[in-house]
Design a protein around this motif. Structure first.
Motif, PDB file in Angstrom:
ATOM      1  N   SER A 158       0.827  -1.209   0.000  1.00 24.10           N
ATOM      2  CA  SER A 158       0.000   0.000   0.000  1.00 24.10           C
ATOM      3  C   SER A 158       0.864   1.263   0.000  1.00 24.10           C
ATOM      4  CB  SER A 158      -0.932   0.005   1.216  1.00 24.10           C
ATOM      5  OG  SER A 158      -0.187  -0.004   2.428  1.00 24.10           O
ATOM      6  N   ARG A 160       3.770   1.536  -1.517  1.00 25.67           N
ATOM      7  CA  ARG A 160       4.223   1.720  -2.901  1.00 25.67           C
ATOM      8  C   ARG A 160       3.117   2.264  -3.792  1.00 25.67           C
ATOM      9  NH1 ARG A 160       7.269  -2.707  -1.261  1.00 25.67           N
ATOM     10  NH2 ARG A 160       5.683  -4.246  -1.812  1.00 25.67           N
ATOM     11  N   GLN A 161       1.904   1.730  -3.624  1.00 27.23           N
ATOM     12  CA  GLN A 161       0.804   2.218  -4.460  1.00 27.23           C
ATOM     13  C   GLN A 161       0.532   3.691  -4.192  1.00 27.23           C
ATOM     14  OE1 GLN A 161      -0.509   1.032  -6.973  1.00 27.23           O
ATOM     15  NE2 GLN A 161      -0.490  -1.196  -6.921  1.00 27.23           N
ATOM     16  N   SER A 162       0.553   4.086  -2.927  1.00 34.58           N
ATOM     17  CA  SER A 162       0.335   5.494  -2.592  1.00 34.58           C
ATOM     18  C   SER A 162       1.422   6.373  -3.211  1.00 34.58           C
ATOM     19  CB  SER A 162       0.311   5.665  -1.080  1.00 34.58           C
ATOM     20  OG  SER A 162       0.206   7.028  -0.721  1.00 34.58           O
ATOM     21  N   MET A 164       3.159   5.709  -5.875  1.00 33.94           N
ATOM     22  CA  MET A 164       2.967   5.737  -7.328  1.00 33.94           C
ATOM     23  C   MET A 164       1.873   6.736  -7.708  1.00 33.94           C
ATOM     24  SD  MET A 164       5.257   3.748  -8.567  1.00 33.94           S
ATOM     25  CE  MET A 164       6.225   4.320  -7.166  1.00 33.94           C
ATOM     26  N   ASP A 165       0.793   6.768  -6.935  1.00 38.50           N
ATOM     27  CA  ASP A 165      -0.278   7.731  -7.208  1.00 38.50           C
ATOM     28  C   ASP A 165       0.244   9.164  -7.082  1.00 38.50           C
ATOM     29  OD1 ASP A 165      -2.017   5.640  -7.584  1.00 38.50           O
ATOM     30  OD2 ASP A 165      -2.892   5.741  -5.572  1.00 38.50           O
ATOM     31  N   ARG A 352      -5.693   0.700 -12.665  1.00 38.39           N
ATOM     32  CA  ARG A 352      -4.259   0.946 -12.721  1.00 38.39           C
ATOM     33  C   ARG A 352      -3.506  -0.381 -12.577  1.00 38.39           C
ATOM     34  NH1 ARG A 352      -4.174   3.776  -6.739  1.00 38.39           N
ATOM     35  NH2 ARG A 352      -4.378   1.846  -5.532  1.00 38.39           N
ATOM     36  N   GLU A 354      -0.993  -2.954 -11.069  1.00 38.50           N
ATOM     37  CA  GLU A 354      -0.612  -3.214  -9.686  1.00 38.50           C
ATOM     38  C   GLU A 354       0.515  -4.238  -9.632  1.00 38.50           C
ATOM     39  OE1 GLU A 354      -4.131  -4.437  -7.656  1.00 38.50           O
ATOM     40  OE2 GLU A 354      -5.256  -2.615  -8.200  1.00 38.50           O
ATOM     41  N   GLU A 355       1.073  -4.391  -8.442  1.00 38.09           N
ATOM     42  CA  GLU A 355       2.198  -5.318  -8.277  1.00 38.09           C
ATOM     43  C   GLU A 355       1.832  -6.739  -8.664  1.00 38.09           C
ATOM     44  OE1 GLU A 355       4.525  -5.076  -4.619  1.00 38.09           O
ATOM     45  OE2 GLU A 355       3.837  -3.007  -4.392  1.00 38.09           O
ATOM     46  N   LEU A 467       7.332  -1.540 -11.235  1.00 39.05           N
ATOM     47  CA  LEU A 467       6.056  -0.879 -10.956  1.00 39.05           C
ATOM     48  C   LEU A 467       6.074   0.567 -11.426  1.00 39.05           C
ATOM     49  CD1 LEU A 467       3.244  -1.050  -9.668  1.00 39.05           C
ATOM     50  CD2 LEU A 467       4.287  -0.407  -7.482  1.00 39.05           C
ATOM     51  N   ARG A 471       3.562   2.065 -14.331  1.00 41.29           N
ATOM     52  CA  ARG A 471       2.595   3.136 -14.065  1.00 41.29           C
ATOM     53  C   ARG A 471       2.857   4.351 -14.956  1.00 41.29           C
ATOM     54  NH1 ARG A 471      -0.380   3.749  -9.448  1.00 41.29           N
ATOM     55  NH2 ARG A 471      -1.296   5.445 -10.664  1.00 41.29           N
TER      56      ARG A 471
END
Length: 511
Positions: A158, A160-162, A164-165, A352, A354-355, A467, A471
């Protein structure tokens, strides 16, 4: 990470040394007896006292180009004398496999450093800098098992996703303000740094704090860059200002970072308090860490050093990989289209990437592997040293000398790779060429080093690069700036190998 590869990166030396060479010669005996009867690998003849130091300086070339030229004359293993340092350069895959895999324990230590440098590593109290022994085993075991295991890395998904956003929003904002033009490295570095900050400290930081932390750590890296007194210690009196500056930088680093360490302590002791914190961080594994041979847990200064190692080790390496990767995608638009098509076929048009999608994306994996082969983070792996005098390829390798691994000598060896100068991800898809980047099944490319001192963050770094590239390509179409211009792939050393001309690119949102 405060153990640098102890090789000079550029001319960068004051010719004050030329003036005092005569004085040094009087104080220092130089003769063939200095070899102590050892059969060292061949190498260029050097001057008294300074060895090959000024020959390198006079060449006007970056050190990696100087080594590349000498390799043609002296072969895959040769000796350089850089002042008081003796360097044995390895650039052959079989020799590296013999040294670092087959006899890994023997070649797993680190050479001595200038004492001024060790203030930043708390006398080499880091995973990368520690000599081979109990301290190194304790620190590495903790980092690998408690922080970088596959299970633990998934827990930070989470984060990493944050990040990336936020990266995508930063690029969009910069593009709006500059008619589609963005700086690639700056944005990629920031995203990687934000991920590592939260993994390290487990607390929320505002952007001003993030920027200041980054500035301090970059200053540290510039401060530990090799100087001529690293190679000619007798010149140390001429560098008293630099030593004082190093102490000042260290104090600033400790004072600033300790504040965040204490914030984490408070968050752990007072769960549910106003302190915004993650459930786990690298610091949590360090507070009461049991070090073999020691009765005390790491001090605050040692915690600063270990946290800084994690941050430095994963920020610039990831950022520069993204810069080179985007440069290749811009220079090869068919590869960019192919990657975008793979992303769409994997995740569709309505979510989007994702991993969990990475394992299905064959071209992305091949692209990143070729990226690491063609553009490794450094030209030299971190310096090795043998624990006791030994032999390699029939030559003596004394304890205490620098064993340097010249990475392009392996990753661009035409005996190993077809068309090694060409950037070709398909070499890993066709099945004709393959490489285990850990080197265990054979050394062909070693972007993260190899053997017992291989970078423990190799899996994390690969995830971050895959990732981030996915993205960025999913969200934007990338093209050259100025429009129609060709990408300059010249590189230079700034801790890692960066593009000589930093990449600016035009972006166009795909949606």
């Amino acid at each position: 990470m405060y153990l640098i590869s102890l090789v000079p990166t550029s001319l960068g030396y004051t010719f004050l040394a030329v003036i005092v060479t005569g004085f040094v010669f009087i104080l220092t005996r130089w003769s063939s007896k200095s070899r102590g009867g050892l059969n060292l690998p061949p190498g260029p003849p050097g001057w008294p006292v300074v060895g090959n130091l000024f020959q390198f300086a006079h060449s006007g070339k970056p050190f990696f180009e100087y080594v590349e030229e000498l390799k043609k004359t002296h072969g895959p293993i040769f000796t350089l004398r850089m002042g008081t340092r003796t360097m044995i350069i390895l650039s052959d895959a079989n020799l590296v496999h013999e040294a670092l895999i087959k006899r890994g324990a023997l070649f797993a230590s680190r050479p001595a450093e200038n004492p001024t440098r060790t203030i930043f590593s708390c006398n080499k109290f880091t995973v990368n800098a520690a000599k081979y022994g109990p301290v190194w085993r304790s620190l590495r075991r903790n980092m690998v098992q408690n922080m970088l295991s596959s299970t633990r890395l998934k827990e930070f998904g989470s984060v990493r996703q944050s990040a990336m956003d936020k990266l995508i929003e930063r690029i969009k904002s910069e593009a709006r303000e500059h008619d589609g033009l963005v700086w690639v490295l700056r944005n990629a570095r920031f995203a990687a740094f934000c991920i590592l900050l939260e993994m390290c400290f487990g607390i929320e930081m505002d952007e001003d704090s993030i920027v200041k932390m980054d500035d301090i750590l970059k200053t540290v890296l510039m401060t530990v860059d090799p100087r001529i007194d690293d190679y000619l210690p007798i010149l140390a009196p001429f560098f008293s200002k630099e030593r004082k500056r190093a102490l000042d930088v260290r104090r600033e680093q400790v004072d600033y970072v300790v504040g965040f360490i204490e914030r984490r302590r408070r968050a752990i002791k007072n769960p549910g308090s106003d302190e915004t914190a993650s459930s786990f961080s690298y610091l949590d594994t360090l507070f009461d860490l049991n070090i073999e041979g020691r009765e005390t847990a790491p001090s605050n200064e040692e915690l600063v050093t270990l946290c800084s190692e994690l941050l430095n080790g994963g920020t610039d390496t990831t950022g520069t990989a993204i810069e080179w990767g985007m440069a290749q995608l811009i220079a090869n638009p068919e590869m960019q289209s192919r990657l975008y098509d793979e992303i769409k076929s994997t995740v569709g048009d309505d979510r989007r990437v994702e991993e969990k999608d990475m394992d299905k994306m064959v071209f992305l994996q091949a692209f990143v592997k070729e990226l690491l082969r063609k553009h490794p983070p450094t030209y030299f792996s971190l310096t090795h040293a043998v624990t006791e005098t030994t032999t390699l390829a029939g030559y003596d390798i004394p304890a205490g000398v620098n064993v340097e691994i010249f990475i392009p000598g392996i990753s661009e060896d035409p005996r190993i790779w077809s068309n090694p100068k060409e950037f070709d991800p398909d070499r890993f898809i066709s099945g004709k060429e393959e490489a285990d980047i850990t080197g265990n099944s054979g050394v062909k490319m070693i972007p993260f080093g190899v053997g017992r001192r291989i970078c423990p963050g190799l899996t994390m770094a690969t995830v971050h690069v895959q990732l981030m590239l996915a993205r960025m390509v999913q969200e934007f179409e990338w093209s050259a700036y100025p429009p129609g211009s060709e990408i300059d792939f010249a590189g230079k050393i700034e801790f890692t190998v960066v593009m000589k001309n930093p990449l600016r690119a035009m972006v166009k949102p795909r949606i």
